[in-house]
Design a protein around this motif. Structure first.
Motif, short mmCIF file in Angstrom:
data_model
loop_
_atom_site.label_atom_id
_atom_site.label_comp_id
_atom_site.label_asym_id
_atom_site.label_seq_id
_atom_site.Cartn_x
_atom_site.Cartn_y
_atom_site.Cartn_z
N MET A 49 -7.28 -3.01 14.98
CA MET A 49 -6.22 -3.67 14.26
C MET A 49 -5.30 -4.28 15.29
O MET A 49 -5.36 -3.97 16.46
CB MET A 49 -5.43 -2.69 13.41
CG MET A 49 -6.31 -1.93 12.44
SD MET A 49 -5.33 -0.81 11.48
CE MET A 49 -4.54 0.12 12.73
N LEU A 100 -7.56 -4.20 9.93
CA LEU A 100 -7.36 -3.22 8.86
C LEU A 100 -7.10 -3.95 7.56
O LEU A 100 -6.27 -4.85 7.51
CB LEU A 100 -6.18 -2.32 9.19
CG LEU A 100 -5.94 -1.17 8.21
CD1 LEU A 100 -7.03 -0.14 8.34
CD2 LEU A 100 -4.58 -0.54 8.46
N ARG A 130 -4.02 2.29 16.36
CA ARG A 130 -4.97 2.23 15.27
C ARG A 130 -5.11 3.56 14.55
O ARG A 130 -5.13 3.63 13.33
CB ARG A 130 -6.34 1.80 15.82
CG ARG A 130 -6.39 0.33 16.13
CD ARG A 130 -7.24 0.06 17.36
NE ARG A 130 -6.63 -0.97 18.14
CZ ARG A 130 -5.50 -0.82 18.84
NH1 ARG A 130 -4.93 0.33 18.98
NH2 ARG A 130 -4.96 -1.83 19.41
N HIS A 151 -13.16 -0.30 5.92
CA HIS A 151 -12.98 -0.37 7.37
C HIS A 151 -14.02 0.46 8.10
O HIS A 151 -14.58 0.03 9.11
CB HIS A 151 -11.57 0.10 7.74
CG HIS A 151 -11.22 -0.23 9.16
ND1 HIS A 151 -11.57 0.57 10.21
CD2 HIS A 151 -10.58 -1.30 9.69
CE1 HIS A 151 -11.14 0.03 11.34
NE2 HIS A 151 -10.54 -1.12 11.05
N ALA A 189 -9.60 -6.63 17.46
CA ALA A 189 -8.56 -6.96 16.50
C ALA A 189 -8.98 -8.10 15.59
O ALA A 189 -8.62 -8.13 14.40
CB ALA A 189 -7.28 -7.31 17.23
N LYS A 230 -1.50 -4.84 16.53
CA LYS A 230 -0.09 -4.47 16.46
C LYS A 230 0.73 -5.74 16.35
O LYS A 230 0.61 -6.63 17.16
CB LYS A 230 0.27 -3.73 17.74
CG LYS A 230 1.49 -2.86 17.64
CD LYS A 230 1.76 -2.28 19.00
CE LYS A 230 1.74 -0.81 19.00
NZ LYS A 230 2.02 -0.24 20.29
#
Length: 209
Positions: free
Chosen positions: A8, A91, A147, A106, A86, A10
């Protein structure tokens, strides 16, 4: 031992910003060129050949710039893997279903990704960290922690709203799912498929949906 990383971003997209900054602000275009070159080299030639010199040549960015932006080669390799992951395994957003349904999707996507170059690169980067530093803490700090924390929070939200009926600690539930997938991948115990990953999520989380 904590389970393997989930991909994922940030703040929505540029995890390379996790590297320490010195001097002038980074160019996003240059940063992406470095990260994409590093990942491409890891996937095509392996980690041994993915040197700072090779990354500089491939990205047409000076070694001095790379050394300014990353504290070590290992940190750059992790960030390159993170940048690719990413984009490949975001997500699912809250609007896309219950916490259990999002975890199921996921985990299935992660299981599928492990069968391709993604799995080989992830394992190689972790091995490099252990070889160079004696532990996987650098990988955890730069890649996995955010994550894992985000998915743990998602599982906890499902327990709170009743869509997840498992009563264990959300951290343990996360590790049971993703640790099992990574364990099977590393040792080749059994084929890892999206269907298996979805079944594992259901067995561990006991979702209502």
């Amino acid at each position: 031992m904590r389970g393997p990383g989930l991909a994922m971003v940030k703040g929505g997209g540029d995890e390379a910003d996790s590297a320490p900054r010195r001097g002038r602000p980074r160019s996003v275009e240059t940063t992406n060129a470095i990260l994409e070159s590093a990942y491409a080299l890891m996937a095509a030639t392996g980690l041994a050949a993915t040197t700072i010199d090779a990354i500089a040549r491939h990205s047409s960015v000076s070694k001095m710039t790379i050394y300014k932006w990353w504290p070590s080669r290992e940190a750059l390799l992790i960030d390159a893997f993170l940048h690719h992951a990413a984009q490949m395994l975001p997500l699912p957003p809250e609007s896309s279903g219950t916490p259990a349904a999002r975890t199921r999707r996921h985990a299935a996507a992660y299981a599928e990704a492990l069968q391709d170059e993604f799995g080989k690169v992830q394992l190689a980067v972790i091995s490099e960290c252990i070889s160079k530093t004696g532990s996987a803490e650098l990988f955890y700090a730069r890649y996995l922690q955010f994550r894992r924390d985000a998915l743990v929070q998602m599982i906890a939200a499902g327990q709170k709203d009743g869509s997840i009926q498992a009563v264990g600690q959300p951290e343990d539930l996360y590790d049971a799912i993703y640790g099992s997938l990574f364990y099977r991948y590393v040792f080749g115990i059994a084929p890892i498929t999206p269907a298996f990953a979805r079944t594992m999520v259901d067995l561990v989380l006991r979702p209502k949906d």
